[in-house]
Design an enzyme around this catalytic site. Sequence first.
Site, short mmCIF file in Angstrom:
data_model
loop_
_atom_site.label_atom_id
_atom_site.label_comp_id
_atom_site.label_asym_id
_atom_site.label_seq_id
_atom_site.Cartn_x
_atom_site.Cartn_y
_atom_site.Cartn_z
N ASP A 1 0.84 -1.19 0.00
CA ASP A 1 0.00 0.00 0.00
C ASP A 1 0.88 1.24 0.00
O ASP A 1 1.85 1.31 0.75
CB ASP A 1 -0.89 0.03 1.25
N ASN B 1 -3.77 12.95 -4.21
CA ASN B 1 -5.01 13.18 -4.95
C ASN B 1 -5.70 14.45 -4.49
O ASN B 1 -6.21 15.24 -5.30
CB ASN B 1 -5.95 11.98 -4.78
N ASP C 1 -2.86 9.59 -10.83
CA ASP C 1 -2.70 8.49 -11.78
C ASP C 1 -1.28 8.48 -12.35
O ASP C 1 -0.66 7.42 -12.51
CB ASP C 1 -3.71 8.62 -12.93
N ASP D 1 -4.32 2.42 -4.57
CA ASP D 1 -2.88 2.54 -4.37
C ASP D 1 -2.30 1.25 -3.81
O ASP D 1 -1.32 1.26 -3.08
CB ASP D 1 -2.56 3.72 -3.45
#
Length: 205
Positions: free
Chosen positions: A1, A9, A18, A44
Amino acid sequence: DIDNFKQINDTYGHLYGDAVLSELAMNLHNLFRKEDILCRLGGDEFAVFLYNIPNENIALRKAAEVLKSLETVFSAGGKVCQISCSLGIAFFPQHGDNFEQLYAKADAAVYQAKHQGKNQYALYYDGLENTSMATVPPQENDGPRIAKRFSENVLEYVFKILYYSNNLDLAIHSVLELLAKHYDAQHVYLFEQTPNQIYRMTFEW
């Protein structure tokens, strides 16, 4: 992770996120053999299957390499976002003999790594319960996504990140930083051309 990825974001937008994920995935790809299996499970979260390794120490060394490779800082526009990752490790056959079992054990170890402070790896051990939080629902998208990787379509990513940004100054600085990391550059400049053919530097990273 990936640790603290929501901050990327929220600060720079999902399209920028992205592009960052694409770059992180490329870094991961460069660390492993062609017979190893790498995948993005969603959001993620990534998974790696090391095929037929002679001993467990190889997995531990690779985990340390992943931690070092994915640790980076984005600081465009005076906003600092620190990226790292938390890894969970499970071994076949002692922790499971199929994907579902191994994934559940590795996921429990990921949560343990996060609980211990992130930016580290943890091994699954018997009795380690998976107390991870429920899956976070998908977030609203603030712009279109691009099917190709960032390295395959740099121009489109840059254009759309700028086009859909609510804060152009921040977007420009963040794009310049992203390009610098992608091309391993120390400085990136943006020049504008005036109607009388004079060039002037507008932004610098």
